[in-house]
Write a protein that holds these residues in place. Structure first.
Motif, short mmCIF file in Angstrom:
data_model
loop_
_atom_site.label_atom_id
_atom_site.label_comp_id
_atom_site.label_asym_id
_atom_site.label_seq_id
_atom_site.Cartn_x
_atom_site.Cartn_y
_atom_site.Cartn_z
N TYR A 57 0.81 -1.22 0.00
CA TYR A 57 0.00 0.00 0.00
C TYR A 57 0.85 1.27 0.00
CZ TYR A 57 -3.98 2.92 1.48
OH TYR A 57 -4.96 3.86 1.57
N ARG A 58 1.95 1.26 0.76
CA ARG A 58 2.77 2.46 0.89
C ARG A 58 3.95 2.48 -0.08
NH1 ARG A 58 1.45 0.44 5.89
NH2 ARG A 58 0.33 1.83 7.34
N ASN A 59 4.36 1.33 -0.56
CA ASN A 59 5.62 1.25 -1.32
C ASN A 59 5.47 1.15 -2.82
OD1 ASN A 59 8.05 1.27 0.51
ND2 ASN A 59 6.80 -0.27 1.56
N ALA B 105 9.02 2.65 2.93
CA ALA B 105 8.12 2.86 4.06
C ALA B 105 7.79 1.51 4.70
CB ALA B 105 6.83 3.53 3.60
N ASP B 106 7.84 1.45 6.04
CA ASP B 106 7.48 0.21 6.71
C ASP B 106 6.00 0.20 7.06
OD1 ASP B 106 7.20 1.79 8.98
OD2 ASP B 106 8.98 1.01 9.99
N CYS B 107 5.54 -0.82 7.78
CA CYS B 107 4.11 -0.93 8.08
C CYS B 107 3.63 0.10 9.09
CB CYS B 107 3.77 -2.35 8.55
SG CYS B 107 4.79 -2.98 9.90
N HIS B 108 4.56 0.87 9.66
CA HIS B 108 4.19 1.98 10.55
C HIS B 108 4.28 3.32 9.83
CE1 HIS B 108 5.96 -0.92 13.74
NE2 HIS B 108 4.69 -1.18 13.56
N ASP B 109 4.50 3.24 8.50
CA ASP B 109 4.60 4.43 7.66
C ASP B 109 5.86 5.24 7.93
OD1 ASP B 109 3.50 5.62 5.44
OD2 ASP B 109 2.31 7.06 6.56
N ARG B 110 6.89 4.58 8.44
CA ARG B 110 8.17 5.25 8.65
C ARG B 110 9.11 4.91 7.50
NH1 ARG B 110 8.92 2.75 14.58
NH2 ARG B 110 9.28 1.01 13.16
N THR C 55 3.93 -9.45 13.23
CA THR C 55 2.76 -8.73 13.76
C THR C 55 2.72 -8.72 15.28
OG1 THR C 55 1.44 -10.75 13.51
CG2 THR C 55 1.33 -9.15 11.71
N GLY C 56 3.82 -9.08 15.93
CA GLY C 56 3.84 -9.08 17.39
C GLY C 56 3.58 -7.69 17.95
N GLN C 57 2.76 -7.64 19.01
CA GLN C 57 2.41 -6.36 19.64
C GLN C 57 2.95 -6.30 21.07
OE1 GLN C 57 -1.88 -5.25 18.91
NE2 GLN C 57 -1.93 -7.31 18.03
N PRO C 58 3.80 -5.28 21.39
CA PRO C 58 4.49 -4.40 20.45
C PRO C 58 5.61 -5.15 19.72
CG PRO C 58 5.23 -3.99 22.69
CD PRO C 58 4.17 -5.04 22.79
N PRO C 59 6.26 -4.56 18.75
CA PRO C 59 6.17 -3.15 18.33
C PRO C 59 5.04 -2.86 17.35
CG PRO C 59 7.83 -4.25 17.02
CD PRO C 59 7.32 -5.28 18.00
N HIS C 60 4.38 -3.91 16.83
CA HIS C 60 3.36 -3.66 15.81
C HIS C 60 2.02 -3.30 16.44
CE1 HIS C 60 6.03 -4.83 12.57
NE2 HIS C 60 6.42 -5.84 13.31
N SER C 61 1.19 -2.64 15.64
CA SER C 61 -0.12 -2.19 16.11
C SER C 61 -1.22 -3.11 15.58
CB SER C 61 -0.37 -0.76 15.63
OG SER C 61 -0.55 -0.75 14.21
N LYS C 62 -2.44 -2.89 16.05
CA LYS C 62 -3.58 -3.64 15.54
C LYS C 62 -3.78 -3.39 14.04
CE LYS C 62 -5.88 -3.53 20.02
NZ LYS C 62 -6.98 -2.97 20.84
N LEU C 63 -3.45 -2.18 13.59
CA LEU C 63 -3.57 -1.88 12.17
C LEU C 63 -2.59 -2.72 11.36
CD1 LEU C 63 -4.04 2.00 12.06
CD2 LEU C 63 -5.65 0.27 11.28
N CYS C 64 -1.37 -2.90 11.86
CA CYS C 64 -0.38 -3.75 11.18
C CYS C 64 -0.94 -5.15 11.02
CB CYS C 64 0.93 -3.82 11.96
SG CYS C 64 1.82 -2.26 12.15
N VAL C 65 -1.57 -5.65 12.10
CA VAL C 65 -2.11 -7.01 12.09
C VAL C 65 -3.24 -7.12 11.08
CG1 VAL C 65 -3.20 -8.82 13.46
CG2 VAL C 65 -1.46 -7.36 14.50
#
Length: 275
Positions: A138-140, A251-256, A210-220
């Protein structure tokens, strides 16, 4: 194959009507269309008391193993949640004013139109030539045509003109398919505006983290659904340049944006996690 419709509202009367009428508001025509595609349907509701998307995300993450499709119907008091729910869920906005006038008629219209349109998208999603476009990171993957495709799902689908817009965008993106001139192999790739070559990998050797953290529910959620369609979490894209070796900012899944050193190729998942 099972599609879940979730009505999200802040009105108790609406939530109770969903539970009371259950499947009785669906037309025979749209249910036959679902049956022809091997799809069963159910409907439920969430009475949202907090202006957050967490409960919706949790619902679909929790039920993801049993779903092939996810539709969320939001009354327009929660339209600001669209930015969280797209591009994962097939999101539909209904008027709270229309709901207040006649809840049952409004739900009937929303159920049948959203399911009918979703099933047309679902049918296209089953075709590999379209699936590999729908699932582009989506971002890349950078291109106005792909942005147009995704943008159609961020508006809260309202009518069947979406089908034509999606088909037009798919047609434009398919024109990006080409082989690498530097290779003797005739494999085809989807090339974005930065001349990065995306090919859906045939190998299934990993999943997006997709482990939380560092990932968010949106990442999952983004690792499981695209435009309301459930997909195999092993699917990823092998991304390279014309001469294979690739480097740059991704861009990663956190949009960084992260700098990636030279590699033969990059594995990027639909939710933009890469390794």
């Amino acid at each position: 194959m099972h599609v879940q419709i979730l009505v999200v509202t802040g009105c108790r009367d609406v939530s109770q009507m969903v539970g009371k009428t259950k499947m009785r508001l669906f037309s025979d025509k749209v249910i036959r269309k679902a049956s022809t595609l091997g799809v069963t349907v159910s409907v439920s509701s969430i009475l949202l008391t907090q202006p957050k998307s967490d409960e919706i995300l949790d619902y679909f993450i929790r039920h993801s193993a049993t779903l092939s499709g996810a539709i969320v119907i939001l009354d327009d008091n929660f339209s600001f949640l669209l930015s969280d729910l797209a591009p994962s869920l097939f999101s539909v906005i209904v008027s709270s004013d229309a709901l207040s006038l006649n809840i049952q008629n409004c739900l009937r219209s929303a159920y049948n139109s959203s399911l009918d349109i979703f099933l047309s998208i679902y049918e296209r999603f089953q075709n590999f030539q379209y699936k590999k476009i729908f699932l582009l990171p989506y971002r890349n993957f950078l291109g106005s045509d792909f942005e147009d495709l995704a943008g159609n799902f961020r508006k809260g689908i309202v009518d069947r003109s979406l089908i034509q817009k999606v088909d037009e965008a798919l047609s434009r993106i398919r024109k990006r398919q080409k082989p690498k001139t530097s290779s003797t192999y005739r494999d085809t790739y989807l090339a974005d505006d930065q001349k990065r070559f995306f090919q859906m990998g045939k190998e299934k050797h990993a999943k997006a983290e997709t482990g939380q953290p560092p990932h968010s529910k949106l990442c999952v959620l983004n690792s499981k659904f695209r435009f309301g369609n459930k997909f195999d979490e092993n699917l990823h894209y092998n991304v390279s340049f014309e001469g294979d070796d690739i480097s740059g900012v991704f861009a990663d899944c956190h949009d960084r944006g992260e700098i990636v050193g030279t590699k033969s190729h990059l594995n990027i998942f639909p939710n933009d996690y890469y390794c």
